[in-house]
Motif scaffolding. Structure first.
Motif, PDB file in Angstrom:
ATOM      1  N   ARG A   1       0.828  -1.211   0.000  1.00  0.00           N
ATOM      2  CA  ARG A   1       0.000   0.000   0.000  1.00  0.00           C
ATOM      3  C   ARG A   1       0.861   1.260   0.000  1.00  0.00           C
ATOM      4  O   ARG A   1       0.534   2.243  -0.669  1.00  0.00           O
ATOM      5  CB  ARG A   1      -0.927  -0.012   1.218  1.00  0.00           C
ATOM      6  CG  ARG A   1      -2.069  -1.016   1.111  1.00  0.00           C
ATOM      7  CD  ARG A   1      -3.078  -0.831   2.223  1.00  0.00           C
ATOM      8  NE  ARG A   1      -2.543  -1.179   3.524  1.00  0.00           N
ATOM      9  CZ  ARG A   1      -2.576  -2.402   4.028  1.00  0.00           C
ATOM     10  NH1 ARG A   1      -3.117  -3.406   3.347  1.00  0.00           N
ATOM     11  NH2 ARG A   1      -2.081  -2.644   5.228  1.00  0.00           N
ATOM     12  N   VAL A   2       1.968   1.220   0.724  1.00  0.00           N
ATOM     13  CA  VAL A   2       2.867   2.373   0.756  1.00  0.00           C
ATOM     14  C   VAL A   2       3.517   2.574  -0.614  1.00  0.00           C
ATOM     15  O   VAL A   2       3.585   3.696  -1.128  1.00  0.00           O
ATOM     16  CB  VAL A   2       3.930   2.190   1.850  1.00  0.00           C
ATOM     17  CG1 VAL A   2       5.012   3.259   1.732  1.00  0.00           C
ATOM     18  CG2 VAL A   2       3.282   2.256   3.228  1.00  0.00           C
ATOM     19  N   LEU A   3       3.983   1.486  -1.219  1.00  0.00           N
ATOM     20  CA  LEU A   3       4.627   1.596  -2.531  1.00  0.00           C
ATOM     21  C   LEU A   3       3.642   2.039  -3.605  1.00  0.00           C
ATOM     22  O   LEU A   3       4.032   2.696  -4.583  1.00  0.00           O
ATOM     23  CB  LEU A   3       5.251   0.251  -2.919  1.00  0.00           C
ATOM     24  CG  LEU A   3       6.441  -0.212  -2.056  1.00  0.00           C
ATOM     25  CD1 LEU A   3       6.918  -1.583  -2.497  1.00  0.00           C
ATOM     26  CD2 LEU A   3       7.586   0.800  -2.124  1.00  0.00           C
ATOM     27  N   ALA A   4       2.361   1.674  -3.453  1.00  0.00           N
ATOM     28  CA  ALA A   4       1.352   2.065  -4.437  1.00  0.00           C
ATOM     29  C   ALA A   4       0.918   3.512  -4.282  1.00  0.00           C
ATOM     30  O   ALA A   4       0.141   4.014  -5.115  1.00  0.00           O
ATOM     31  CB  ALA A   4       0.137   1.148  -4.328  1.00  0.00           C
ATOM     32  N   GLY A   5       1.404   4.202  -3.260  1.00  0.00           N
ATOM     33  CA  GLY A   5       1.055   5.605  -3.073  1.00  0.00           C
ATOM     34  C   GLY A   5      -0.336   5.831  -2.500  1.00  0.00           C
ATOM     35  O   GLY A   5      -0.903   6.917  -2.674  1.00  0.00           O
ATOM     36  N   GLU A   6      -0.879   4.821  -1.816  1.00  0.00           N
ATOM     37  CA  GLU A   6      -2.197   5.005  -1.220  1.00  0.00           C
ATOM     38  C   GLU A   6      -2.129   6.008  -0.079  1.00  0.00           C
ATOM     39  O   GLU A   6      -1.082   6.197   0.544  1.00  0.00           O
ATOM     40  CB  GLU A   6      -2.739   3.669  -0.719  1.00  0.00           C
ATOM     41  CG  GLU A   6      -3.011   2.664  -1.825  1.00  0.00           C
ATOM     42  CD  GLU A   6      -3.683   1.407  -1.296  1.00  0.00           C
ATOM     43  OE1 GLU A   6      -4.112   1.427  -0.121  1.00  0.00           O
ATOM     44  OE2 GLU A   6      -3.777   0.421  -2.056  1.00  0.00           O
ATOM     45  N   PRO A   7      -3.230   6.682   0.234  1.00  0.00           N
ATOM     46  CA  PRO A   7      -3.222   7.676   1.315  1.00  0.00           C
ATOM     47  C   PRO A   7      -3.049   7.009   2.674  1.00  0.00           C
ATOM     48  O   PRO A   7      -3.228   5.793   2.808  1.00  0.00           O
ATOM     49  CB  PRO A   7      -4.610   8.341   1.187  1.00  0.00           C
ATOM     50  CG  PRO A   7      -5.458   7.318   0.505  1.00  0.00           C
ATOM     51  CD  PRO A   7      -4.542   6.597  -0.432  1.00  0.00           C
ATOM     52  N   PRO A   8      -2.708   7.777   3.699  1.00  0.00           N
ATOM     53  CA  PRO A   8      -2.542   7.187   5.048  1.00  0.00           C
ATOM     54  C   PRO A   8      -3.857   6.677   5.600  1.00  0.00           C
ATOM     55  O   PRO A   8      -4.944   6.973   5.086  1.00  0.00           O
ATOM     56  CB  PRO A   8      -2.008   8.362   5.874  1.00  0.00           C
ATOM     57  CG  PRO A   8      -2.405   9.584   5.132  1.00  0.00           C
ATOM     58  CD  PRO A   8      -2.402   9.214   3.681  1.00  0.00           C
ATOM     59  N   GLN A   9      -3.758   5.897   6.649  1.00  0.00           N
ATOM     60  CA  GLN A   9      -4.943   5.327   7.283  1.00  0.00           C
ATOM     61  C   GLN A   9      -5.862   6.455   7.759  1.00  0.00           C
ATOM     62  O   GLN A   9      -5.391   7.483   8.247  1.00  0.00           O
ATOM     63  CB  GLN A   9      -4.540   4.451   8.480  1.00  0.00           C
ATOM     64  CG  GLN A   9      -3.623   3.285   8.130  1.00  0.00           C
ATOM     65  CD  GLN A   9      -2.156   3.623   8.294  1.00  0.00           C
ATOM     66  OE1 GLN A   9      -1.736   4.759   8.055  1.00  0.00           O
ATOM     67  NE2 GLN A   9      -1.361   2.650   8.709  1.00  0.00           N
ATOM     68  N   PRO A  10      -7.175   6.281   7.606  1.00  0.00           N
ATOM     69  CA  PRO A  10      -8.103   7.348   8.008  1.00  0.00           C
ATOM     70  C   PRO A  10      -8.133   7.505   9.527  1.00  0.00           C
ATOM     71  O   PRO A  10      -7.757   6.597  10.281  1.00  0.00           O
ATOM     72  CB  PRO A  10      -9.451   6.853   7.474  1.00  0.00           C
ATOM     73  CG  PRO A  10      -9.323   5.373   7.399  1.00  0.00           C
ATOM     74  CD  PRO A  10      -7.880   5.104   7.057  1.00  0.00           C
ATOM     75  N   ARG A  11      -8.615   8.669   9.956  1.00  0.00           N
ATOM     76  CA  ARG A  11      -8.742   8.907  11.399  1.00  0.00           C
ATOM     77  C   ARG A  11      -9.793   7.994  12.008  1.00  0.00           C
ATOM     78  O   ARG A  11      -9.619   7.481  13.105  1.00  0.00           O
ATOM     79  CB  ARG A  11      -9.117  10.369  11.653  1.00  0.00           C
ATOM     80  CG  ARG A  11      -8.000  11.369  11.367  1.00  0.00           C
ATOM     81  CD  ARG A  11      -8.423  12.781  11.728  1.00  0.00           C
ATOM     82  NE  ARG A  11      -7.323  13.726  11.578  1.00  0.00           N
ATOM     83  CZ  ARG A  11      -7.016  14.336  10.445  1.00  0.00           C
ATOM     84  NH1 ARG A  11      -7.720  14.088   9.351  1.00  0.00           N
ATOM     85  NH2 ARG A  11      -5.997  15.174  10.394  1.00  0.00           N
ATOM     86  N   VAL A  12     -10.904   7.795  11.290  1.00  0.00           N
ATOM     87  CA  VAL A  12     -11.995   6.960  11.776  1.00  0.00           C
ATOM     88  C   VAL A  12     -12.367   5.990  10.663  1.00  0.00           C
ATOM     89  O   VAL A  12     -12.556   6.396   9.508  1.00  0.00           O
ATOM     90  CB  VAL A  12     -13.223   7.803  12.178  1.00  0.00           C
ATOM     91  CG1 VAL A  12     -14.348   6.907  12.669  1.00  0.00           C
ATOM     92  CG2 VAL A  12     -12.843   8.809  13.254  1.00  0.00           C
ATOM     93  N   ASP A  13     -12.477   4.716  10.997  1.00  0.00           N
ATOM     94  CA  ASP A  13     -12.853   3.707  10.006  1.00  0.00           C
ATOM     95  C   ASP A  13     -14.337   3.837   9.660  1.00  0.00           C
ATOM     96  O   ASP A  13     -15.166   4.204  10.509  1.00  0.00           O
ATOM     97  CB  ASP A  13     -12.586   2.308  10.554  1.00  0.00           C
ATOM     98  CG  ASP A  13     -11.105   2.016  10.692  1.00  0.00           C
ATOM     99  OD1 ASP A  13     -10.327   2.493   9.840  1.00  0.00           O
ATOM    100  OD2 ASP A  13     -10.721   1.330  11.655  1.00  0.00           O
ATOM    101  N   ASP A  14     -14.669   3.507   8.404  1.00  0.00           N
ATOM    102  CA  ASP A  14     -16.079   3.441   8.032  1.00  0.00           C
ATOM    103  C   ASP A  14     -16.700   2.199   8.668  1.00  0.00           C
ATOM    104  O   ASP A  14     -16.016   1.358   9.249  1.00  0.00           O
ATOM    105  CB  ASP A  14     -16.235   3.413   6.509  1.00  0.00           C
ATOM    106  CG  ASP A  14     -15.511   2.225   5.876  1.00  0.00           C
ATOM    107  OD1 ASP A  14     -16.051   1.108   5.957  1.00  0.00           O
ATOM    108  OD2 ASP A  14     -14.411   2.412   5.326  1.00  0.00           O
ATOM    109  N   ALA A  15     -18.028   2.088   8.563  1.00  0.00           N
ATOM    110  CA  ALA A  15     -18.749   1.031   9.269  1.00  0.00           C
ATOM    111  C   ALA A  15     -18.297  -0.357   8.837  1.00  0.00           C
ATOM    112  O   ALA A  15     -18.107  -1.255   9.674  1.00  0.00           O
ATOM    113  CB  ALA A  15     -20.248   1.198   9.054  1.00  0.00           C
TER     114      ALA A  15
END
Length: 560
Positions: A375-389
């Motif tokens: 995920r880091v190598l793919a350039g995905e954004p950082p983990q969200p502050r709050v997870d969705d349901a």
């Protein structure tokens, strides 16, 4: 707490030594773990004061924040921490091995196997206590959303280049620590208390020095202050029981005395001889040593800023350097004992043989590390502050399944843990006294042998209850039929006997075999999969549907 755990605590109180709760090590220990001993400022949970970090027990790196209220100094500390942590984390990224992963085909919806790669090993972060894991989580949350000058030239307080990446990795470590059985990041107090029972409470076990004092006391009545329990220090037993020897009296208080000394003993200056494992500091240290040192540092910084070039400026610079060295020495004096204690705990754990199924749980950690690396190598954004349901529900289901799997695997790996399950009625063992071959009434009869087991246990067997045993590493199921005239448990074996009319050799126990059956599954499965976020109803956090009703218009009555 199981009955075995309670009995072990009582024996620890009586003997003065911690008692084993396991015969094997139920957590994987990496060949090269990285130890992180943080220290924080009192009253500010996320403000670092310093840390000892490194993978070499003889050469730790000391990181210090002379003034935690200074944002620039905190960023410099985080940059140094990234310089130490990220190369260690990245050192496992390139060594991979081929592996298969099961995924859902988006077109057919079927589960298919996909060829991929898996990191051959993964990093392991060791902190002194559970509070250290919480500090790792706070650091990750405060760092992963920071913007660097390269990402945002207009950022008012840009972070050093690799700080946001370190925040993402620390967040991943902290999230993985919530998965039962995971060893990607571990607290030494939890590792030790899982394998040994002391004569103190679980809360007191969070003090690493006191916990080690029970497990491996520094002396057994040798006069070093940790083994004697006599009130006048003479070493003479004060027990009122008749016939009790002097050595027995000392043994009863050995662990308790050593733990009390580790928690409360102070030197002539009023400082703890065994500092707490952090990240919080002792108030006496804050008030008597740290606060005056920081005041001298602040005065020196102010003088340097106001001084003009010349001998006065050189003198103020020397005072500033001396103040920095003083604070660094104070931080090292609080963290070095904990650093040594963590490595001492690692030595104690390494002496235990690793449980057979601990490697399987470590493989799951390797998958977790590999996935985050991708995920880091793919350039995905950082983990969200709050997870969705959906994500939150999936995480909860994963942790519940991991907890059930961990409890089952520990019992299968360790006869001492299995003894606790037998005492609670969740398993039973005994000798096979009779085998009666039986078959199904289908067109193609299949073997369903009846096995009678003589046991002294008292399992909670309901009508037609399913039980399981380990057969060549795989679970074999049987059904409870009833009791014979002599009280033996009669079971009907259901599977793992091959496809022929006669059972395969070794798949059916023989008379005289001693077997342990469990009422819990050996490989617990999770519940049904949840829908994708886009397919989740808006009532459960998904996007609103096309037919969703618009909110009521605001009227004058709605405004107070």
């Amino acid at each position: 707490m199981s009955l075995i755990h309670t009995l072990a605590r009582m024996e620890a109180v009586e003997s003065g030594r911690a008692q084993p709760l396991a015969t094997v090590r139920h957590r994987h220990l990496a060949a090269r773990p990285l130890v992180f001993v943080p220290l924080t400022t009192a009253g500010e949970a996320g403000a670092p004061l310093g840390a000892l970090v490194g993978a070499d027990r003889d050469r730790p790196r000391l990181l210090v924040v002379p003034q935690p209220r200074d944002r620039d100094l905190r960023f410099a500390f985080l940059a140094d921490l990234a310089e130490e942590l990220l190369p260690y984390v990245d050192s496992f990224a390139d060594d991979t091995e081929p592996a298969e992963r099961t995924e859902t085909d988006p077109e057919t919806g079927k589960r298919v196997k996909v060829e991929t790669e898996l990191c051959a090993d993964a990093p392991q972060l060791i902190v002194p206590s559970r509070a250290g894991i919480e500090f790792v989580r706070l650091l990750g949350r405060s760092m992963r959303f920071r913007r660097t000058a390269e990402q945002d030239p207009d950022a008012p307080y840009p972070a050093p280049p690799r700080v946001p990446l370190l925040g993402r990795w620390l967040t991943h470590f902290a999230e993985r620590a919530r998965v039962p059985g995971s060893a990607l990041v571990a607290a030494m107090t939890e590792l030790l208390s899982r394998h040994w029972a002391t004569g103190q409470s679980s809360l007191e076990d969070q003090h690493l020095g006191a916990l080690l004092a029970w497990i491996d006391p520094p002396g057994e009545g040798s006069g070093d202050g940790s083994g004697t329990v006599s009130g006048d220090g003479s070493g003479e037993g004060e027990s009122e029981g008749e016939g009790e020897s002097e050595g027995e009296s000392k043994a009863e208080g050995l662990g308790a005395a050593a733990a009390l000394r580790a928690e409360t003993a102070r030197d002539a200056a009023g400082q703890l001889l065994c500092p707490p494992a952090g990240p919080a500091t002792d108030p006496a240290f804050d008030n008597k040593l740290l606060a005056p040192a920081m005041e001298r540092y602040d005065r020196a910084r102010t003088a340097v800023a106001a001084a003009e070039d010349g001998p006065a400026a050189d003198r103020h610079l020397a005072e500033l350097a001396a103040a920095e060295r003083e604070i660094a020495a104070l931080v090292e004096s609080r963290t070095r004992p904990t650093w040594d204690a963590v490595w001492r705990g690692l030595d104690l754990l390494a002496a235990l043989p690793e449980g057979e199924r601990a490697a399987e749980r470590w493989t799951r950690d390797r998958w977790s590390y590999t996935g985050h690396r991708d995920r880091v190598l793919a350039g995905e954004p950082p983990q969200p502050r709050v997870d969705d349901a959906v994500t939150a529900a999936n995480k909860l289901a994963t942790r519940e399944t991991a907890q059930a799997r961990l409890e089952a695997q520990e019992a299968l790996d360790d006869p001492l843990v299995m003894a606790g399950r037998r005492l609670s009625g969740e398993a039973f063992g005994g000798e096979v006294t009779e085998i009666v071959m039986a078959y199904t009434d289908s067109a193609r009869p299949s073997p369903r042998p009846l096995v009678t087991l003589r046991t002294d246990d008292a399992p909670h067997l309901a009508e037609r209850a399913k039980v399981h045993r380990s057969l060549a590493g795989k679970p074999q199921s049987a059904q409870f039929v009833g009791y014979d005239e002599e009280g033996g448990v009669v079971l009907r074996i259901l599977d793992k006997m091959g496809r022929g009319k006669e059972p395969e050799e070794g798949s059916v126990p023989v008379k005289g075999d001693r077997i342990v059956w469990t009422l819990f599954e050996h490989a617990p499965r999770g519940g049904p999969s949840l829908p994708e976020p886009d397919d989740t109803p808006w009532t459960h956090g998904g996007p609103p549907g096309e037919g969703a009703e618009a909110p009521d218009p605001v009227t004058p009555e709605d405004v107070l």
